[in-house]
Design an enzyme around this catalytic site. Structure first.
Site, PDB file in Angstrom:
ATOM      1  N   GLU A   1       0.829  -1.208   0.000  1.00  0.00           N
ATOM      2  CA  GLU A   1       0.000   0.000   0.000  1.00  0.00           C
ATOM      3  C   GLU A   1       0.866   1.262   0.000  1.00  0.00           C
ATOM      4  OE1 GLU A   1      -2.966  -0.244   3.084  1.00  0.00           O
ATOM      5  OE2 GLU A   1      -4.261  -1.452   1.798  1.00  0.00           O
TER       6      GLU A   1
ATOM      7  N   GLU B   1      -6.488  -7.676  -0.721  1.00  0.00           N
ATOM      8  CA  GLU B   1      -6.955  -7.665   0.671  1.00  0.00           C
ATOM      9  C   GLU B   1      -8.410  -7.231   0.717  1.00  0.00           C
ATOM     10  OE1 GLU B   1      -4.815  -5.077   3.297  1.00  0.00           O
ATOM     11  OE2 GLU B   1      -2.878  -5.662   2.502  1.00  0.00           O
TER      12      GLU B   1
END
Ligand code: GLA
Length: 722
Positions: free
Chosen positions: A176, A334
């Site tokens: 991320e 995710e």
């Protein structure tokens, strides 16, 4: 595109690089293609006995991939230059020998404590000069040469150590990017920003013009006078602010590229990705469409937004990721099995939502469904975050649901879903990050402007009309559709405006909204009346903005009255353009009804302009998705787009391929709904199948969070109806 370990944000300035070759993680030797199913796995939080138990539970659930070592730097290099891969070798071999593939992270997301203490110059600074100290994660400057040195060392060691490992099917670069360190105001950032500006503008004069520095005596005479926008005692120069956001996004991409360059050299046969954070619910400071050019396949993380809008938000986000992936398979890296830990109130998921969410991502092109995380942590900041194996263990409804889902994904794969791609819609909604960044500045006509939410509003309105739109980034192939929506595309260069004119002239239909085509890509306003870039094609002109707000005595909303009495009235809020001039060719579709002294009574709210063989509809105000749906329905139908308000409670997503047509039907509401479909039922959840009529059409009855997947033979595909 050349990937280099020296990649800098400056290399990315002013260029939209060409896309890397698409490559998808291949199954382990001897295994057949399957939908990837798994999670982030953090074995360092557990001992070898738990690892063995984990493998047993993974196999039982149908897990076939895990992401390892996302936050393992401190374990892999406990002291500078001392490497310990032993524990990771053991875990990878245990997993791989049990048929579970590995998506191996490069572990660069969090630097170990020794590194931060030895080199505090890697720690980012906020705009007030405060340091991001170690204690959380991502406390490094994307532009730090010191960080880059250690980052590359780590990635090279990992890549060389695992270059021949048969169980690693992909690399997961960083994690991320920009989640916690996107905006850094350090000296490193300042230097890199200067280089970035030099690469983008070439001359200081060009930069002065772009930033409008003759305003407030901000003129610069050399690139080394440039400063990152640290705290100031007033309003920031908007040009500098916008470029700083662009630069910060490029700086994160440059980090990923530096790692990718090492991986491409050492392990050329292993594809790599990194997990994006595309979400319709909030804006983002990263240009993910640009980022998508630097990976072999796209991955996204998406977390549910509690409340009744969740499903639409998910569907919109997934459609946007499909647009970024240019309809090639992507990975949901995710999502959660239930509650997260990072909201004020961490609601758990409701019955059926976990599996429904996974299948919604699959419907929009995710050929892999992964969670954060496999086993719920016992300690640490995420100990209350749900996982595939919760604190309660194997004997839990979440783990049972996880097993059911593994089984259902296998059923979908057996039905041939992996041979299909998301069907192209008739209509594309454009998403433009940079317009969102420019509109979010503190000196806009209204702080209620939000480009990131307007495309989603249109997605929902079209869904209300039974149309599942594609969401296409600005640089994507939006002009290959029957119709396009241009929602708050505020920054518009002439090249785009020309493309739009060509598109409409050739017979396309464009919906252009308020706050589109107002400024060029440097945020310099087009003169002569708004919307300057598209006055001709829209056929409208206005001279001022008219934001609506709740200040006493001011209009907070305006009634919109359609010319066609069969269309219901609507209510404009936040923004309503005071259109003052129209081309003779324009037809008014709706006008405001307002008090005489507001200056808005009778002003056109929605217009239609024939242009070449096509048509351009201008929507001069913000409407709720329900109101918008009612206003645009007849226009869609006129243009031959198959729309129907009756279908609005169920979202239909179609994937097509050589083995047939796969129709996913999702209940968009929180009540019970029904829909009709043809084809063979592959699987369903919280849905019952009624009897069929002689034409083969059956009725499906959905509970909340219910969905169904039907397969139709390709030759019958046109007869499908709902
Ligand atoms: C992000 C991160 C994960 C984890 C989850 C929790 O997506 O990538 O490491 O922190 O959030 O929701």
């Amino acid at each position: 595109m050349v990937l280099s370990t020296q990649s800098s944000a400056a290399d990315l300035a002013a260029v939209f690089p060409s896309r890397l070759r698409y490559r998808w993680p291949q199954p382990l030797k001897g295994q057949k293609n399957a939908i990837w199913y798994g999670a982030d796995y953090n074995p360092e939080q557990w001992g070898p006995d738990v690892w063995k138990e984990d493998v047993r539970l993974m196999k039982k659930a149908g897990v076939n991939i895990v992401t390892l070592a996302v936050f393992s730097w401190a374990r892999l290099e406990p002291y500078e230059g001392q490497w310990d891969f032993g524990w990771l070798d053991q875990v990878i071999n245990l997993l791989g020998s049990n048929g579970i593939a590995v998506d191996l992270a490069t572990s660069t997301a969090t630097v170990p404590q020794w590194l931060a203490l030895a080199h505090p110059d890697i720690l980012p600074l906020d705009r007030d000069g405060k340091t991001f100290w170690p204690g959380a994660r991502q406390h490094w400057r994307p532009t730090s040469p010191t960080y880059r040195h250690y980052e590359i060392e780590l990635v090279r060691h990992l890549a060389e150590h695992y270059r021949t490992n048969p169980y690693i099917v992909s690399w997961h670069i960083g994690n991320e990017f920009g989640c916690h360190n996107l905006y850094d105001y350090s000296e490193d950032a300042n230097r890199a920003f200067q280089q970035w500006c030099r690469a983008r503008y070439g001359t200081v004069e060009a930069l002065n013009r772009a930033w409008g520095t003759d305003f407030w005596s901000q003129r610069l005479t050399s690139f080394d006078q440039i400063l990152v926008p640290r705290w100031v005692n007033g309003y920031q120069n908007p040009g500098r602010q916008l470029d700083f956001v662009r630069f910060s996004s490029d700086a994160e991409i440059a980090c990923e590229r530096a790692e990718a360059a090492v991986l491409s050299e050492v392990t050329p046969n292993i594809p790599f990705t990194t997990n994006f954070m595309v979400s319709g619910g909030s804006g983002t400071g990263i240009d993910y469409d640009k980022f998508g050019t630097s990976v072999n396949f796209i991955s996204n993380d998406h977390y549910f937004m509690p409340g009744k809008d969740h499903f639409d938000e998910l569907a919109y986000s997934a459609a946007l990721v499909d647009g970024m992936a240019r309809k090639m398979p992507w990975l949901l890296m995710e999502h959660s099995t239930s509650a997260v830990n990072w909201r004020g109130i961490n609601y758990r998921m409701r019955p059926g939502e976990m599996e429904r969410d996974s299948f919604a991502h699959l419907a929009f092109g995710a050929d892999g469904i992964l969670y954060f995380q496999w086993r719920q942590s016992q300690a640490g900041a995420e100990k209350y975050h749900s996982a595939m194996v919760p604190h309660a263990g194997e004997n839990s409804h979440i783990y049972r649901d996880v097993c059911q889902q593994g089984h259902d994904l296998q059923t979908a794969a057996d039905a041939g879903i992996l041979s299909s791609r998301v069907k192209k819609s008739d209509i594309a909604i454009i998403f433009d990050n940079e317009s969102a960044w420019a509109l979010h500045q503190e000196t806009s006509p209204s702080q209620k402007l939000a480009q990131f939410s307007e495309p989603m509003n249109w997605f929902r309105a079209l869904a209300d009309d039974g149309v599942t739109a594609d969401v296409v980034p600005l640089h994507g192939p939006w002009n290959e559709y029957k119709a396009v929506v241009i929602p708050n595309v505020y920054l518009m260069d002439q090249a785009f405006a020309d493309q739009l004119r060509d598109f409409v002239r050739a017979g396309g239909m464009a919906f252009v909204t308020y706050m589109s085509g107002i400024a060029d890509r440097n945020d310099r306003i087009y003169l002569g009346g708004y919307p300057g870039a598209v006055r001709d094609v829209t056929g409208v002109r206005f001279e001022e903005f008219n934001p609506l707000g709740d200040t006493p005595g001011m209009d907070s909303s305006l009634e919109v009255v359609p010319a066609d009495p069969a269309i219901p009235h609507a209510s404009a809020y936040d923004f309503a353009d005071p259109i003052s001039d129209m081309a003779d060719s324009v037809t008014v579709l709706a006008r405001y009804s307002a008090s005489a002294d507001s200056g808005m009574n009778g002003v056109p709210a929605m217009t239609s302009n024939p242009y070449g063989k096509g048509q351009c509809i201008y929507v001069g105000c913000r409407l709720s998705h329900q109101d918008l749906a009612a206003q645009i329905l007849p226009v869609l139908t006129d243009r031959g787009i198959d729309a129907s308000a009756e279908r609005g409670s169920v979202l239909r997503v179609v994937r097509e391929g050589e083995k047939g047509r796969y129709v996913f039907l999702f209940n968009r509401t929180d009540g019970e709904v029904s829909a009709q479909a043809t084809g063979t039922l592959i699987l369903s959840s919280r849905c019952t199948l009624g009897s069929r009529d002689e034409s083969g059409t059956c009725t499906l009855q959905f509970q909340s969070a219910g969905f169904a997947l039907m397969r139709q033979e390709t030759q019958n595909s046109d007869s499908e109806s709902e």
